[in-house]
Design a protein around this motif. Structure first.
Motif, PDB file in Angstrom:
ATOM      1  N   GLU A  82       0.873  -1.169   0.000  1.00 55.10           N
ATOM      2  CA  GLU A  82       0.000   0.000   0.000  1.00 55.10           C
ATOM      3  C   GLU A  82       0.912   1.222   0.000  1.00 55.10           C
ATOM      4  O   GLU A  82       1.733   1.388   0.896  1.00 55.10           O
ATOM      5  CB  GLU A  82      -0.865  -0.051   1.254  1.00 55.10           C
ATOM      6  N   SER A  88      -1.113   3.613  -5.017  1.00 57.56           N
ATOM      7  CA  SER A  88      -1.283   2.257  -5.538  1.00 57.56           C
ATOM      8  C   SER A  88      -1.293   1.254  -4.394  1.00 57.56           C
ATOM      9  O   SER A  88      -0.724   1.501  -3.335  1.00 57.56           O
ATOM     10  CB  SER A  88      -0.166   1.914  -6.528  1.00 57.56           C
ATOM     11  N   THR A  90      -1.678  -3.347  -3.766  1.00 59.92           N
ATOM     12  CA  THR A  90      -1.767  -4.693  -4.326  1.00 59.92           C
ATOM     13  C   THR A  90      -2.267  -5.620  -3.229  1.00 59.92           C
ATOM     14  O   THR A  90      -1.873  -5.475  -2.063  1.00 59.92           O
ATOM     15  CB  THR A  90      -0.382  -5.174  -4.812  1.00 59.92           C
ATOM     16  N   SER A 114      -4.503 -12.127  -7.860  1.00 64.43           N
ATOM     17  CA  SER A 114      -3.853 -10.907  -7.405  1.00 64.43           C
ATOM     18  C   SER A 114      -4.628  -9.738  -7.976  1.00 64.43           C
ATOM     19  O   SER A 114      -5.024  -9.761  -9.146  1.00 64.43           O
ATOM     20  CB  SER A 114      -2.408 -10.832  -7.889  1.00 64.43           C
ATOM     21  N   SER A 116      -4.458  -5.466  -8.269  1.00 63.35           N
ATOM     22  CA  SER A 116      -3.698  -4.237  -8.030  1.00 63.35           C
ATOM     23  C   SER A 116      -4.482  -3.057  -8.563  1.00 63.35           C
ATOM     24  O   SER A 116      -5.289  -3.186  -9.490  1.00 63.35           O
ATOM     25  CB  SER A 116      -2.319  -4.315  -8.686  1.00 63.35           C
ATOM     26  N   CYS A 117      -4.234  -1.913  -7.954  1.00 62.80           N
ATOM     27  CA  CYS A 117      -4.931  -0.700  -8.331  1.00 62.80           C
ATOM     28  C   CYS A 117      -3.961   0.471  -8.225  1.00 62.80           C
ATOM     29  O   CYS A 117      -3.177   0.547  -7.269  1.00 62.80           O
ATOM     30  CB  CYS A 117      -6.118  -0.481  -7.393  1.00 62.80           C
ATOM     31  N   THR A 126      -7.053  -0.826 -12.741  1.00 60.19           N
ATOM     32  CA  THR A 126      -7.057  -2.058 -11.951  1.00 60.19           C
ATOM     33  C   THR A 126      -6.526  -3.198 -12.801  1.00 60.19           C
ATOM     34  O   THR A 126      -6.652  -3.191 -14.024  1.00 60.19           O
ATOM     35  CB  THR A 126      -8.470  -2.413 -11.461  1.00 60.19           C
TER      36      THR A 126
END
Length: 192
Positions: A82, A88, A90, A114, A116-117, A126
Motif C-alpha cells: 500500500e 497504488s 496490491t 492478485s 492491483s490498483c 485495476t
C-alpha cells in the motif's frame, strides 16, 4: 401416430435451435485477455469523476477494497503493499465461485487472484492476474488445481472451430469474467 410424429418434429427443432445457440459476446473470443508473456491479465481503466482529486479517488478505492475483500465476499484476502505516495496498492484474494447449488449438491470452485490498483492522472487502473482455481477440494481424491492460462483462454475454453464452449472450462470462463465485471462495477460505485 400424429402425436409421435409431432413430438419427433418438436424434438428435432429443439436440437437444431440448441445447436445454433450463439455465445454472448462478453464471454466470446478475445474476452479473456492474455498479455505478451501468455498470462491472463484483466486490466480496466476507470475514469475518476470530475471534481475528485487522484488522492480522494485513491482513498475511496482503498477504503472500498478493505471492505469488499474482507471476510464478507472473500474467504481470504491480504493487502501485500500500500503506497499513498504513488497512490497504488496490491492484494491477493480468494473467494468461492458457485456454478450451481441445490439442496443435494454444490458445484463450486475456489478462485485465487492478485488484484492491483493505481490512481494516476484522473484514471483508476485495476489489474487482476495470477488467477488460479481449486476445484472439488472436498472430494476424497482431493480435487484438482489449475491456472487461468490452462483453463479459460480462447484455446482452452472453446471447441476447435471456436463455436461452442467446452462444458467444463466454459463455466469457469463465464464466472471469472462475471467476477471481473462485478469488481469493476463496485469500483465505479465507490468513486461515485
Amino acid at each position: 401416430m400424429k402425436k409421435y410424429i409431432l413430438t419427433a418434429i418438436a424434438c428435432m427443432l429443439a436440437v437444431v435451435a440448441y445447436g445454433k445457440k450463439t455465445i454472448d459476446p462478453q464471454y466470446g473470443i478475445g474476452a479473456v485477455p492474455v498479455d505478451a508473456n501468455g498470462k491472463v491479465t484483466f486490466t480496466q481503466d476507470i475514469p475518476v469523476p470530475s471534481g475528485m482529486t487522484d488522492d480522494q479517488a485513491y482513498d475511496a478505492v482503498l477504503a472500498w477494497a478493505k471492505g469488499y475483500f474482507s471476510l464478507g465476499t472473500s474467504q481470504k484476502a491480504k493487502i501485500l503493499s500500500e503506497n499513498s505516495e504513488s497512490r497504488s496498492f496490491t492484494l491477493t484474494a480468494e473467494r468461492m465461485l458457485i456454478f450451481k447449488r441445490t439442496a443435494f449438491m454444490s458445484d463450486e470452485t475456489v478462485i485465487g487472484y492478485s488484484f492491483s490498483c493505481a490512481v494516476r492522472n484522473g484514471v483508476c487502473t485495476t489489474k487482476i492476474t495470477d488467477i488460479r482455481y481449486r476445484y472439488e477440494e472436498k472430494r476424497e481424491s482431493g480435487g484438482s488445481a489449475f491456472t487461468a492460462e490452462e483453463w479459460i483462454t480462447d484455446d482452452e475454453a472453446f471447441n476447435r472451430k471456436k463455436t461452442k464452449f467446452y462444458k467444463m472450462t466454459g463455466k469457469f470462463r463465464i464466472k471469472t469474467i462475471d467476477m471481473v465485471h462485478q469488481i469493476g462495477e463496485k469500483i465505479q460505485e465507490a468513486l461515485n
